[in-house]
Design an enzyme around this catalytic site. Structure first.
Site, PDB file in Angstrom:
ATOM      1  N   ASP A 202      50.890  34.514  35.165  1.00  0.00           N
ATOM      2  CA  ASP A 202      49.569  34.864  34.652  1.00  0.00           C
ATOM      3  C   ASP A 202      49.551  35.002  33.129  1.00  0.00           C
ATOM      4  OD1 ASP A 202      48.292  35.050  37.136  1.00  0.00           O
ATOM      5  OD2 ASP A 202      49.097  37.043  37.469  1.00  0.00           O
TER       6      ASP A 202
ATOM      7  N   ASP B 226      47.972  38.565  47.030  1.00  0.00           N
ATOM      8  CA  ASP B 226      47.338  38.368  45.728  1.00  0.00           C
ATOM      9  C   ASP B 226      46.031  39.145  45.664  1.00  0.00           C
ATOM     10  OD1 ASP B 226      47.255  36.730  43.177  1.00  0.00           O
ATOM     11  OD2 ASP B 226      45.298  36.258  44.060  1.00  0.00           O
TER      12      ASP B 226
ATOM     13  N   HIS C 153      44.188  44.548  44.411  1.00  0.00           N
ATOM     14  CA  HIS C 153      43.410  45.695  43.954  1.00  0.00           C
ATOM     15  C   HIS C 153      41.997  45.734  44.519  1.00  0.00           C
ATOM     16  CE1 HIS C 153      41.419  42.929  41.222  1.00  0.00           C
ATOM     17  NE2 HIS C 153      42.567  42.648  40.626  1.00  0.00           N
TER      18      HIS C 153
END
Length: 1683
Positions: A763, A703, A706
């Site tokens: 999400d 998770d 980035h």
């Protein structure tokens, strides 16, 4: 097995391919494109607060059993994803045999067999129930030797396929210098072989290749352990770099790295190229470890916190099982922080307390037991998230180890940002207390004007309080005082002039690493050097110091001002970001729209945690500098649009100060450093967290990838991977329907990562919120048709109409029941659960049975058709979805065009649609009203889903079949019942005649097989091989090549094939279409105009057949093509490109292999480079009726040229001729040029073993000799032009090469030559009337040159040359008795290869040669020396009867020179008159003012144009190569290196020194300007880069290298030559003409007026390869002798 998935794939795009997961993979597509718009995929997931246990069946109940019980009522011919049965047992044996043949179809990756397609079932046993008899039992009954679990093949077999393959799948990746492909993803499968081959740029280099893929499964994988791969060769020629390869046998799943170095280097830091490859895992489920294909994965995400206590999990997870999912994605199961966010973990080593019950404390072991039972009994895999980048604010362990976070103590650069954060907090408090209402800032923000007021107050009141710029500036008074002390202490005073280096120094502010106020500094040493200056105007020393300090102060104040402006710019941006956040949260419709400002809802989210009670700003500033500053921790988040590789918390980044972070206020960012030693506790803590998580679950999803540092992800995931081998990766896509059929040995091409395509992520908001609830069924149906893993989130199938929020949700999911559901329960009638079960079943079937081709048709804005096609059986499933992005009343289409699909409709698999329970509500996002349950996450109950399964077309309510049963095309019209929210799926198969056609074609194709090299193919088709073996090379010229002009010359009205919207192919033969197919095949570019043309009609196949029928030699091949193309016509049009390509490519490869087999060992066993160039011999050498050779003597000993009979019965010799270039010099008088022919002949005919054709051409030109010359333009011999001085010398060079290469080649001296013109003025003679031996003709040319020749061309004038002036037709040639040099020509003609005649009257150059090169041209002198040496040797060996020449003067005196004397004469004078030394030598340089370049050889001697001798051109290397003994080795080496440095381009060599006044490197024959340098292409040989002389430059280097440096230099030169030829290899393999051009413009730029294919270009380069092979063989023999 450990599954790795990375979240936020869009941010990963620029990461290394290794990090596509664990290197691994991205999570794929969230949402989908429908109706021309991109929809964000909504999300699901939440929590519960009850302890109720829902009813449901235990894990031991079998979903597959239910499926089979229901499917047993359907016709037996139905295919199920978990097994199959056949309609008639009698067909079982035939089906088994057919399937085995299909498995051997070479285009599917294997080889041999008839490749029959049947109507039988297409599914395969890949995932079976214990309660079902698998297909393989019956197979074992008929084929006892077959292993249990044998599976039907599928196209492009994916993971889990287990059919026998005789020929392994080989993927070839070409390595080139500087190619670091770390961002490129290459995918492989276990059992495949990866070949790494050196590309053109690596030719001649010593390359070492390394990989960390294990050689043996037992050794396991260690990221930093590399092994050197051993080079192998698939050629007998050990010097063949193009045959070299290393290979990796793929035995382990995962992501692996490779790199290569030069000269035995090992270190990765010295890598000259590198890359990653990912190996797909094999997933297994059940107690028998049944294979689960990656494309069959069906995943559902659940918010773990919404599953309730652990004992309740089974019934709540059973919903996923009953709906057909085989993978569950759990959000983290660890203890969560105060926010209750699913991803804000409080304790990474503690199970979530909400999973406990009052009477029992559960552990991770209990979860692991449940996960194991799910795999074994439900055949469901699981994955979960690991969160590495942040932890919850209230994590206890960070209080003990604050060094693990970014805080104001270990990251003091964050202190100003922290203080700004507190300023904004204090502003929040004051606004909430109403203190700013009188300044226009209300307690509730509802209007844009409120934001403007906030902006003004921040700038005018709050920011000035903290003076943040002071953290970045200098204390001016203190700094000036320090400067004063320094310069007052008797330091030297600087007296500086303008040239002084200290002028270049710059004084800048040095940031205080502790970020105190005005504690920055400057470099005082630089300050002293810059400002402690002598001041002549000063009264005394004290005054000087004062003046110096004043100037220094001004500069420091200026630096402060600049720095303050920079900080102010950051703060302006910060305020804009603050306003943007407030606007989103309080004003924008898509935001939460919370107007109230309070401590619970601050103006902006905090960026830092705070320690202790609120205090004043002064006290909080003191706090951040104190011991407790370590507890002022930075929150994590993400930065929109930022580089994901950037650490936004680093010291040189201003993200926190500029307020650009979208912060997560419940989590703090973790600070790992670069290695475990930088934060030991954190690394160990997280490593153990990853290890036990990997033990429990089958996969890990990283998770917040980035902002997770790459080195951290690698370390942690390696730790997780230490327990298992496989990795699950997802791919999104599939091939297009009708994709090209690719052989098992083919290039490895980049691809996308395995993707999971989701209808909704956890999400995102529910489609019922952003679109409509009516759209949830059609959208998920479209997702189920994706050729990859599919996924959803819990709640979607139950039609939950809101976002199940990962933070805010506190309720639990419903549990499964088979009975009528009560509160907190659901069953198959809930929402669209039954529909989703069918969709998951279909998705599984399609993935398991090889339906890996996809076609999407956007029929209307709302109607979408998706086709999944099986390329083996050619069965298709077509699903039509009627989406409803708007309410049905708005989305309904007035007209939908009928569904038209080629093939036979077998059945309607299902039709389904959603409807409201009450009518008249189709104008709403969802019908009825929704009541949110307070304890359970419930969905809409106002929608019902109607389903029909396995129905006949007549039973459908959504469509009406309008086409006949036996029609080629199925057509269905939609009924009025087909409304938004509807889905229908069809199964179609080929019609019987199409099946028969496919069987016939595959039967033929199955007889082709590939070797390890991509271009090599074998065939067992006896008929075809008999046809191919009957073809000679001139026949292959017709079949494979022929340009437009050559084809038209035949008189059959043909020409190259023209493709609409594309243009004409380069060749009429197969190479023309192959050049296009090779470009589009790899990328499956089915939209290419060629593919469109093939689908639209049969013109291309008919064109191929028709042109081959014209010649008897190719008529059998035409018939063979005609037969198979007749079958091709019966194949559905969408499949035509694939099968056409497969047919034509297979035959093409067979034909070129036939060509190579006719060319001798150097070619047939040679390099790819040599083979490619040898095919150019077939390109150029053909029979053209308008360009025949003069007939040879009928008295010539055999073999003689072939004879053809024309329509009148007369016979004619038809030998091949060499086209000078294609297409411009291919037919008529422009085809046969004497000079071009004999420069090209050794490479195109002798090295390729075409000895007879070379002999005939040599003798034919000999028959035309006149004036001691052979023609420039042959024109059949009777119209020959003798206007060149060099052709005869190239002819003699070819004879020399013929004698050296051809066995008993010296016999050609005794061959009879039928002279057309026995004397200069004799009329044309009939063949055989005046025969001479070739050696007599040779002697005549030498004698005539020595005597001297002076003549005027016959028929001189406009009729033979429209450009030449009258004087140019006069020729004079002779030999200098002083030097021995051959000379000739005048300033009015151009008798060498540089023969451009001016043609522009406007520019005043008409009739003026651009490059006369009269006198003694250097290459002619070298060729003459070589010929004399050769003939002298032949004389001494008694193979040539002449040894001297004589000259008679006007008085009758005779001068006689032996060949040896003549040769010696040249030897004595050459260096004296041609070499220009690097240093001036006055007595050797009569005109030093003309010398432009030193260290070179002159281009000519005694030229009429006084400057021409001294020009550097590319001609002298010819002389070096043919007569190296004529040169001083040292001088030759210097000159050759200068030529390479100054003249050599990427592909060709400049024809003139770029520093020469006449140089212009760009040729444009259409230039009609008045510029005399370039008009009408006048600069043809004044700079453009010609290719053929490159061969001579390289051969010259090879000849001289051992003379200047022995074997060591020869070895270096061999490698260097190979590297210089790299662009030529690339060009000949990739250019549409598959050849080398005549020339290029400057630096290799394309020249539109150049021939794209030139015979002497390819021939001369091939000679270099032959020469290197000869040298290498000689070195090996020497080595063996030495031993």
């Amino acid at each position: 097995m450990v599954l790795y998935v990375i979240k936020n794939c869009s941010c990963i795009a620029r990461r290394k391919a290794s990090d596509h997961m664990s290197e691994g993979v991205c999570e794929g597509k969230e949402g989908m494109e429908v109706g021309g718009r991109k929809e964000a995929a909504p999300a699901g997931g939440r929590r519960r607060n009850d302890q109720k246990k829902a009813a449901g069946r235990p894990l031991s109940s079998c979903y597959e059993e239910q499926m089979l019980q229901k499917s047993a009522q359907q016709p037996l011919r139905r295919i199920y994803s978990y097994g199959w049965a056949k309609e008639k047992d009698s067909g079982q044996k035939e089906w088994n045999q057919s399937y085995r043949k299909l498995a051997n179809f070479f285009k599917m990756g294997v080889q041999d067999g008839a490749g029959v397609v049947t109507q039988g079932p297409q599914s395969q046993q890949m995932y079976t129930s214990d309660h079902m008899s698998p297909m393989t039992n019956s197979v074992n009954g008929t084929m006892g030797s077959e292993p249990k679990g044998l599976s039907l093949p599928k196209m492009g077999s994916g993971p889990g396929m287990s059919f026998s393959q005789q020929q392994p799948q080989v993927r070839v990746l070409t390595l080139n210098h500087g190619d670091h492909m770390d961002s490129t993803l290459f995918r492989l499968q276990k059992g495949w072989v990866l070949q790494l081959r050196p590309g053109p740029s690596l030719l001649g280099k010593a390359v070492s290749v390394f990989t960390n893929h294990p050689e043996d499964l037992g050794e396991g994988f260690t990221r930093n352990r590399y092994r050197r791969l051993q080079w192998k060769s698939d050629s007998r020629n050990k010097g063949d770099d193009t045959a070299l390869y290393v290979e990796v046998v793929i035995i382990s799943a995962g992501a692996f790295h490779f790199y290569f170095t030069y000269d035995d280097g090992v270190e990765r830091e010295r890598a000259q190229g590198s890359g990653y490859f990912i190996v797909d895992p094999t997933l297994t489920v059940g107690t028998n470890s049944e294979t689960l294909s990656l494309d069959c994965v069906q995943c559902q995400t659940v918010l773990s916190k919404c599953l309730g206590p652990l004992p309740d999990w089974e019934q709540r997870l059973q919903v996923a099982y009953e709906t057909g999912y085989n993978l569950v994605h759990f959000t983290p199961i660890q203890e969560l922080g105060d926010s209750n966010s699913s991803y804000s973990i409080k304790d990474q080593h503690k199970l979530n307390t909400e999973f406990q019950t009052p009477d029992h404390q559960y552990t991770f072991a209990d979860v692991e037991a449940l996960i194991r039972r799910m795999r074994d009994e439900w055949k469901m895999l699981s994955l979960t998230d690991v969160v590495l980048n942040h932890t919850a604010n209230d994590s206890n362990w960070i209080q003990d180890h604050p060094e693990a976070t970014y805080n104001c103590h270990n990251s003091p650069h964050l202190r100003p940002a922290y203080l700004l954060d507190r300023v904004l907090y204090h502003m929040t408090v004051e606004v909430a207390d109403g203190k700013w209402e009188d300044r226009g800032i209300p307690v509730a923000i509802r209007e844009e004007k409120d934001l403007e007021a906030i902006k003004n107050v921040i700038h005018s009141h709050f920011l000035p309080q903290v003076k943040l710029h002071e953290f970045y500036t200098v204390d001016v008074d203190k700094t000036v005082e320090e400067f004063r002390r320094r310069i007052s202490s008797n330091l030297p005073i600087v007296t500086r002039g303008k040239g002084d280096s200290s002028y270049k120094e710059e004084m800048v502010i040095i940031q205080d690493p502790n970020y105190g106020r005005r504690t920055c500094t400057v470099d005082m040493n630089i300050a002293v050097r810059l400002y402690n200056l002598a001041r002549p105007e000063a009264r005394d020393e004290e005054d000087r110091i004062v003046r110096c300090c004043a100037e220094f102060r001004r500069h420091v104040e200026n630096l402060n001002q600049q720095r303050t402006s920079e900080i102010q710019a950051h703060l302006i941006q910060a305020v804009e970001c603050v306003l943007g956040t407030i606007r989103y949260q309080r004003l924008q419709p898509d935001g939460p729209m919370i107007a109230e400002v309070s401590r619970d809802y601050p103006l902006v989210p905090p960026y830092f945690t705070h320690y202790g009670e609120d205090a004043s700003l002064e006290e909080e500033e003191a706090l951040m500098f104190g011991d407790k500053g370590c507890y002022l921790m930075a929150h994590n988040g993400w930065v929109m649009g930022d580089d994901p590789l950037n650490n936004f918390a680093r010291s040189d980044c201003y993200v926190y100060l500029r307020r650009e972070l979208v912060a997560w206020g419940d989590s703090v960012k973790l600070r790992y450093g670069e290695k475990p030693e930088d934060s030991p506790y954190l690394w160990d803590h997280m490593k153990r967290y990853c290890e036990y998580t990997a033990r429990i679950f089958h996969g890990i999803r990283l998770d917040n990838c980035h902002s997770t540092p790459i080195h951290v992800a690698e370390y942690m995931l390696d730790a997780a991977n230490s327990h298992e081998e496989g990795r699950l990766v997802y791919r999104y896509g599939g091939e297009p329907v009708g994709a090209f059929l690719l052989p098992p040995v083919r290039p490895l091409v980049p691809c996308i990562a395995h993707a999971i395509f989701l209808d909704l992520t956890h999400d995102n908001r529910s489609p019922a919120e952003v679109r409509t609830a009516w759209d949830m069924l059609p959208s998920t149906a479209l997702v189920s048709m994706a050729c990859c893993a599919s996924g959803s989130t819990r709640g979607y199938d139950e039609l939950v109409p809101h976002h199940i929020h990962v933070v805010d949700e506190t309720r639990v999911y419903q549990a499964w029941t088979d009975a009528e559901p009560t509160r907190g329960e659901c069953n198959e009638s809930s929402g669209i659960v039954r529909c989703k079960r069918l969709l998951n079943k279909l998705h599984f079937e399609l993935g398991a049975n090889g339906y890996n081709q996809v076609f999407v048709d956007q029929v209307t804005e709302h109607v979408v058709t998706v086709t999944r096609h099986n390329p083996v059986t050619h069965q298709s499933v077509v699903l039509v979805a009627y989406t409803s992005f708007r309410p049905p009343a708005e989305a309904r289409e007035s007209h939908i065009r009928p569904l038209k699909v080629q093939g036979h409709l077998e059945e309607i698999i299902f039709e389904m649609q959603v409807k409201g329970k009450t009518s008249g509500e189709d104008d709403k996002s969802y019908p009825g009203f929704f009541n949110n349950d307070s304890e359970f996450i419930n969905g809409l109950n106002s929608i019902i889903a109607e389903v029909k399964e396995n129905i006949r077309p007549s039973e459908s309510s959504l469509v009406r079949l309008t086409s006949p049963e036996d029609a080629d095309e199925t057509e269905c019209q939609y009924t009025s019942e087909f409304t938004p929210g509807s889905v229908i799926a069809f199964r179609l198969s080929l019609l019987p005649r199409a099946q028969t056609a496919v069987n016939k074609i595959r039967g033929v194709l199955s007889e082709f097989g590939y070797k390890s090299r991509i271009s090599e193919v074998t065939t067992h088709n006896v008929e075809l091989m008999d046809i191919v073996n009957s073809l000679c090379l001139s026949d292959l010229n017709r079949v494979l090549y022929r340009c437009d002009e050559e084809e038209k010359d035949e008189g059959h009205g043909g020409g190259t094939y023209s493709i609409p919207n594309y243009g004409s192919l380069p060749y009429c033969g197969l190479q023309g279409v192959i050049s296009v197919l090779s470009e589009i095949r790899v990328h499956n570019d089915l939209g290419h105009p060629l593919c469109c043309n093939l689908r639209d009609g049969d013109w291309m196949p008919e064109y191929i057949v028709t042109r081959l029928k014209h010649e008897p030699a190719t008529q059998r091949l035409a018939k063979w093509f005609e037969d198979i193309f007749n079958w091709l016509k019966e194949v559905p049009r969408y499949l035509i490109p694939a099968y056409f390509d497969s047919i034509v490519t297979s035959v093409y490869l067979t034909l070129i292999n036939r060509a190579w087999s006719l060319m001798g060992e150097f070619i047939s066993q040679g390099s790819d480079f040599a083979k490619a160039l040898s095919l150019c011999s077939v390109q150029f050498c053909g029979i053209v009726k308008s360009a025949v050779m003069p007939p040879l003597s009928p008295n010539l000993s055999s073999p003689q040229p072939p004879v053809v009979t024309d329509g009148s019965g007369s016979t004619k010799q038809m030998s091949v001729t060499i086209a000078a270039g294609l297409p411009h010099f291919s037919v008529g008088y422009m085809r046969n040029w004497g000079r071009d022919t004999f420069i090209a002949l050794p490479g195109n005919l002798l090295i390729t073993g075409r000895y007879d054709e070379a002999r005939w051409i040599i003798l034919a030109y000999a028959s035309t000799m006149r004036h001691g010359l052979i023609p420039n333009l042959l024109d059949g011999g009777t119209k020959a032009r003798f206007n060149c001085r060099d052709s005869v010398w190239w002819w003699l060079q070819s004879i020399q090469r013929y004698v050296a290469i051809v066995p008993d080649g010296n016999r050609i001296f005794r061959d009879k030559v039928s002279r057309l013109f026995p004397s200069d003025d004799s009329p044309q003679q009939e063949p055989g009337r005046h025969d001479q031996l070739l050696e007599d003709v040779i002697q005549e040319t030498l004698q005539r040159h020595f005597q001297g020749v002076k003549f005027r061309e016959r028929n001189a004038g406009y009729q033979i040359d429209r450009e030449m002036c009258d004087e140019g037709f006069n020729n004079e040639i002779g030999v200098s008795l002083e030097t021995g040099f051959v000379y000739g020509g005048t300033v009015h003609n151009c008798g060498t290869w540089m023969d451009k005649m001016g043609s522009s009257e406007l520019a005043g150059i008409k009739g003026k040669p651009a490059t006369p090169r009269d006198g003694s041209a250097v290459e002619i002198v070298g060729l003459c020396k070589s010929a004399l040496r050769f003939l002298g040797q032949m004389y001494r060996e008694d193979k040539f009867k002449y040894n001297s020449v004589e000259r008679y003067d006007d008085t009758g005196n005779v001068t006689k020179w032996t060949y040896e004397f003549w040769e010696k004469k040249i030897q004595e004078n050459f260096e004296k008159y041609y070499w220009i030394d690097e240093n001036p030598i006055p007595d050797r340089e009569p005109k030093p003012e003309l010398i432009n370049r030193r260290g070179i050889y002159k281009d000519s001697y005694n030229a009429s144009q006084f400057w021409a001798d001294y020009q550097l051109r590319c001609n002298f290397p010819v002389a070096v190569a043919v007569a190296p003994e004529m040169f001083t080795p040292k001088h030759a080496w210097i000159a050759l290196k200068n030529a390479e440095k100054i003249l050599l381009g990427p592909l060709g060599i400049k024809t003139l020194d770029p520093s020469d006044w006449a140089y212009n490197g760009d040729y444009d024959n259409s230039n009609d300007s008045a510029d005399p340098k370039i008009a009408r292409g006048y600069n043809y040989h004044q700079g453009p880069e010609w290719v053929w002389p490159v061969g001579w430059l390289l051969r010259a280097q090879l000849a001289v290298a051992p003379k200047v440096g022995g074997f060591e230099e020869l070895g270096r030169t061999m490698g260097h030559v190979k590297s210089l030829l790299a662009p030529h290899l690339t060009h000949v393999l990739s250019d549409a003409w598959r050849s080398l051009p005549e020339l290029t413009n400057t630096n290799g730029a394309h020249c539109k007026d150049s021939n794209p294919a030139q015979a002497w270009s390819t021939g001369c380069v091939l000679e270099v390869l032959w020469e290197m092979d000869r040298i290498e063989r000689g070195l090996r023999r020497s080595s063996m002798t030495g031993m």
